[in-house]
Design an enzyme around this catalytic site. Structure first.
Site, PDB file in Angstrom:
ATOM      1  CB  THR A 174      -0.845   0.118   1.285  1.00 45.68           C
ATOM      2  OG1 THR A 174       0.039   0.123   2.414  1.00 45.68           O
ATOM      3  CG2 THR A 174      -1.868  -0.974   1.401  1.00 45.68           C
ATOM      4  CG  ASP A 175       1.126   6.031  -0.805  1.00 43.66           C
ATOM      5  OD1 ASP A 175       2.009   6.112   0.079  1.00 43.66           O
ATOM      6  OD2 ASP A 175       0.922   6.939  -1.625  1.00 43.66           O
ATOM      7  CD1 TRP A 176       4.502   5.268   5.414  1.00 49.26           C
ATOM      8  CD2 TRP A 176       4.461   4.080   3.517  1.00 49.26           C
ATOM      9  NE1 TRP A 176       5.609   4.438   5.394  1.00 49.26           N
ATOM     10  CE2 TRP A 176       5.605   3.703   4.256  1.00 49.26           C
ATOM     11  CE3 TRP A 176       4.228   3.435   2.311  1.00 49.26           C
ATOM     12  CZ2 TRP A 176       6.510   2.738   3.813  1.00 49.26           C
ATOM     13  CZ3 TRP A 176       5.131   2.479   1.862  1.00 49.26           C
ATOM     14  CH2 TRP A 176       6.239   2.151   2.611  1.00 49.26           C
ATOM     15  N   GLY A 177      -0.696   4.153   4.531  1.00 49.99           N
ATOM     16  CA  GLY A 177      -2.038   4.375   5.078  1.00 49.99           C
ATOM     17  C   GLY A 177      -3.142   4.157   4.059  1.00 49.99           C
TER      18      GLY A 177
END
Ligand code: BGC
Length: 609
Positions: free
Chosen positions: A234-237
């Site tokens: 994932t991208d962060w979050g």
């Protein structure tokens, strides 16, 4: 990977408990993946980039707020793409890979190869181009360079993430043709030509489905159609529904830890909602990457050599937009250098890609070293975008009577950054007023633009030369001096169109969406595909750039293999001037009669010679 290793990894997964497998599926902390002590599985580090290494040894964040270890700050993608030089991108990747080896970073989070749908996107400086072919080639070359050092990359942000506004929740409403031909195309090229270790999904939704749980995107297209072999993170979050994401083909949630989601995975297996084979496959992919990362042996890199490389790439990426004869500068001239950016260059963008450079070159020093005589005046304040009358008058006085004036202007950090989009394409009024004030006293002006994206240049008829230096990385200053003095002949070409007004841009009416929906109504007509089709004049077109020399082309030979539907184009390019220089040969195709609407011309090949 040999069959022996594959079998070993399968056996390892078999020996793991359900909880251990689920644990691997989210990070250990902000920048590390989980390891499992019992099985001697180490925890490896992934870190931001991509135009350098942003390894945070202390406080972690993903907004470029806290310090990171020193690293070479190469020119960001907006600049390096203008080089149109895959070999340069490969070398940059290789050097960054070496820095990862020294710093024991297993995967660098880049490149970003999203298409520049609108020049307003706040993060355009991190992206390569409005054209999928060029963006894909640049991304692939960089990935191949990094991965030649046994360091992984993370191709991001997959996909249709073309703005910063509402980036965590926006819904890109895009027709499949535009997705395939424009927005997915650079990812496809990079995956097929370079096989990145990882792909990072974007925050947004595409046609109502979050990228992180988009099975069509992550499994059908990425793995089955393109043959991607690595893992998806994932991208962060950017995680939404953990179990759905795992089923869709997303292995790693970052950052971590996320015990809540790990438990959801284990529970889903227990209650039959998730087939354990899906989790096993994810664990295999995670372990495969961890294993690859463990084969690297720490080695020191040569920071001086990397600085030199950063300087070379920045110089060869500069685009000469106009030159009525003022450039290159003359050693016996008396010049004025104006603009605070000359003293403190803007050389990279703000946000998660912010590198802590080893050194930052100053163009004033480099011009002096090159024997150029000049007086300097700042002309504007760095911290404010409003006009400072006293500085303006001082600059005009300094410019008066000189053989020539070099004005450094562009966009400050506060105008473009990760996290927000621009609302207009203007430079600060303090910068434009400075160009006007200098033009009023001296017609011999070169404007050097330091900016990460397109700007309007209402003053362009009143100046003699314009050099687009973009964001040059830590060697921006010396690289600028190299081009201004003629030590390097500019050979950069625009990787995006410079329009005449914001209203002329393809998605002006629909950027950046009302509410959460962002309608890509212009479909495939992005960048030059739109300006050509709509017959809109532009300030400077895609692919454009001048040189201190001239080139001639003879007629092109096309050798076409009907059966293979493949061809080769050959052309001889001759330097007809007196100065050595580089040229970018660009090949565009068009179809005279087409049953479907299509772009007038499309880039399908290029070669820097
Ligand atoms: C950015 C990514 C980056 C990540 C980690 C996110 O906000 O979109 O590009 O890699 O943070 O810093």
């Amino acid at each position: 990977m040999t069959n022996g290793i594959k079998d070993h990894i399968k056996a390892l997964v078999k020996s793991m408990t359900l909880e251990e497998k689920a644990l691997l599926c989210s990070g250990k902390n902000f920048w590390q993946m989980e390891g499992i002590e019992r099985l001697e599985i180490p925890s490896i580090m992934v870190t931001d980039g991509p135009h350098g290494l942003r390894k945070q040894a202390g406080e972690a964040d993903h907004l470029g707020l806290n310090q990171s270890v020193k690293a070479t700050c190469f020119p960001p993608a907006v600049t390096s793409a203008s080089s149109w030089d895959e070999a340069a991108l490969y070398e940059m990747g290789q050097a960054i890979g070496e820095e990862c080896v020294q710093e024991e970073v297993a995967v660098i989070l880049g490149p970003g190869t999203n298409i520049k749908r609108s020049p307003l996107c706040g993060r355009n400086f991190e992206y390569f181009s409005e054209d999928p072919y060029l963006a894909g080639e640049m991304a692939a070359a960089w990935i191949n360079g990094v991965q030649s050092q046994e360091i992984g990359t993370s191709l991001k942000h997959f996909a249709a993430n073309n703005q910063e506004k509402a980036r965590l929740v926006s819904n890109s409403v895009v027709d499949e043709r535009a997705l395939r031909e424009i927005y997915l195309a650079p990812f496809e090229k990079a995956v097929k030509q370079a096989q990145p270790w990882t792909v990072m999904c974007s925050y947004n939704r595409i046609n109502n489905v979050y990228s992180c749980e988009n099975e069509w995107l992550l499994t059908e297209v990425l793995r089955k159609e393109w043959g991607f072999e690595g893992l998806v993170m994932t991208d962060w979050g950017a995680m939404n529904d953990r179990v759905k994401a795992l089923k869709a083909g997303l292995e790693l949630e970052m950052p971590g830890p996320d015990p809540h989601n790990d438990k959801k995975i284990a529970d889903a297996v227990r209650n039959g909602e998730l087939d354990e084979a899906v989790l096993d496959r994810a664990a295999e992919r995670l372990l495969t990457m961890i294993r690859k990362a463990c084969e690297v042996r720490k080695k020191e890199y040569d920071a001086a050599a990397h600085h030199k490389l950063a300087r070379r790439i920045a110089a060869e990426s500069a685009v000469l937009l106009k030159n009525d004869g003022m450039l290159p500068l003359k050693k016996d001239g008396s010049y004025a250098v104006i603009g605070a950016f000359a003293e403190a260059p803007r050389y990279q963008g703000a946000g998660s890609s912010k590198i802590n450079p080893h050194q930052v070159d100053c163009v004033l020093d480099s011009l002096r070293e090159n024997g150029i005589a000049f007086e300097y005046a700042p002309g504007y304040e760095l911290e404010h975008d409003t006009i400072n009358q006293a500085l303006l008058e001082e600059a005009a006085a300094c410019a008066k009577g000189r053989d020539g004036v070099i004005v450094f202007a562009g966009l400050p950090d506060s105008y473009e950054s990760e996290g927000f989009d621009r609302t207009h394409l203007n430079m600060p009024e303090s910068h434009t007023a400075l160009i006007e004030a200098v033009a009023a006293v001296n017609p011999h002006i070169t404007v050097v633009l330091l900016c990460g994206s397109v700007v309007l240049m209402p003053w362009r008829e009143r100046v003699e030369s314009i050099l687009l230096a973009c964001l040059g990385g830590e060697a921006a200053g010396s690289a600028c001096a190299d081009v201004l003095t003629g030590a390097v002949n500019p050979s950069g070409r625009l990787a995006e169109t410079f329009p005449l007004s914001l209203e002329d841009t393809p998605c002006y009416e629909h950027f950046a969406g009302e509410g959460k929906d962002v309608e890509y109504r212009e479909s495939i007509f992005v960048g030059y595909r739109y300006y050509d089709w709509a017959e809109k004049p532009v300030a400077y077109p895609f692919g454009y750039g001048l040189s201190y020399t001239t080139f001639s082309y003879d007629t092109m030979d096309l050798i076409w293999d009907e059966e293979a539907e493949k061809g080769e184009a050959r052309i001889t390019v001759t330097n007809t001037g007196k100065t050595a220089g580089g040229e970018v040969v660009q090949l565009y195709i068009s179809k005279k009669q087409s049953a479907v609407m299509r772009a007038v011309i499309e880039l399908k090949g290029f070669k820097k010679v």
